[in-house]
Design a protein around this motif. Sequence first.
Motif, PDB file in Angstrom:
ATOM      1  N   ALA A 153       0.824  -1.205   0.000  1.00  0.00           N
ATOM      2  CA  ALA A 153       0.000   0.000   0.000  1.00  0.00           C
ATOM      3  C   ALA A 153       0.860   1.258   0.000  1.00  0.00           C
ATOM      4  N   LYS A 154       1.949   1.217   0.755  1.00  0.00           N
ATOM      5  CA  LYS A 154       2.868   2.352   0.753  1.00  0.00           C
ATOM      6  C   LYS A 154       3.509   2.526  -0.618  1.00  0.00           C
ATOM      7  N   ALA A 155       3.948   1.420  -1.215  1.00  0.00           N
ATOM      8  CA  ALA A 155       4.592   1.485  -2.528  1.00  0.00           C
ATOM      9  C   ALA A 155       3.634   1.994  -3.598  1.00  0.00           C
ATOM     10  N   ALA A 156       2.351   1.666  -3.441  1.00  0.00           N
ATOM     11  CA  ALA A 156       1.345   2.112  -4.399  1.00  0.00           C
ATOM     12  C   ALA A 156       0.860   3.527  -4.114  1.00  0.00           C
ATOM     13  N   ARG A 157       1.442   4.160  -3.100  1.00  0.00           N
ATOM     14  CA  ARG A 157       1.103   5.534  -2.720  1.00  0.00           C
ATOM     15  C   ARG A 157      -0.370   5.675  -2.330  1.00  0.00           C
ATOM     16  N   ARG A 158      -0.878   4.661  -1.632  1.00  0.00           N
ATOM     17  CA  ARG A 158      -2.253   4.710  -1.134  1.00  0.00           C
ATOM     18  C   ARG A 158      -2.321   5.290   0.274  1.00  0.00           C
ATOM     19  N   LEU A 159      -1.185   5.464   0.928  1.00  0.00           N
ATOM     20  CA  LEU A 159      -1.150   5.961   2.307  1.00  0.00           C
ATOM     21  C   LEU A 159      -0.348   7.261   2.345  1.00  0.00           C
ATOM     22  N   PRO A 160      -0.985   8.410   2.104  1.00  0.00           N
ATOM     23  CA  PRO A 160      -0.253   9.679   1.978  1.00  0.00           C
ATOM     24  C   PRO A 160       0.636  10.011   3.166  1.00  0.00           C
TER      25      PRO A 160
END
Length: 201
Positions: A41-48
């Motif tokens: 999720a972090k790598a996919a930039r889903r967690l600003p």
Amino acid sequence: MKLWSMPSSGNSYKVRLLLALLGRDCEIVDVEYLTEALEAAKAARRLPFGKAPVLELDDGRLLPESNAILCWLGEGTRFVPGDAFDRAAMLGWMFWEQNQHEGVIAVRAALQVYPHRRAQATPERMAELLDRGHVLLQVMEDRLAAHDWLVGDAPSLADICLYGYTHTAGSRGGFEMERFPGIGRWLDRIAALPGYRGIEA
């Protein structure tokens, strides 16, 4: 909508609880501590802000921070008071929850629950958090000893917000909840709301 949610987190749970109470459909994506799902999720930039919860809207916009999500979801619902002063009082409790309550009640529980944090759980720190937590819980008790809800005469976002970590303060944090009967009655009232779902649901 899609909610990027940490299953064990009170911050994520309060959003799931509001969704359940409102009967809102939402895809839940679990991103627990120290899992590949969280890193993905972090790598996919889903967690600003690098953490859950984050609400992803249908149009792709991302809304981080649990209390901001509560405000967005609660807009126009029965959980936001119509009176301007009561709305401000609701926000006051929500600011206090993140600024004071969460950093003690949630932290003491985390030091006991998460294996990777137990090294930080020194006897001195745990004793300090216990004492500070009881002081904070007394703030809530002072209100709830004589009132059903934190603001006004009906449940609001303030109650949902503070329920997230308070309802496990005894079982996870080791706080002496028998000292706070008003909080105990309040916890029962929230659990009796139509649509309620527990943290494990």
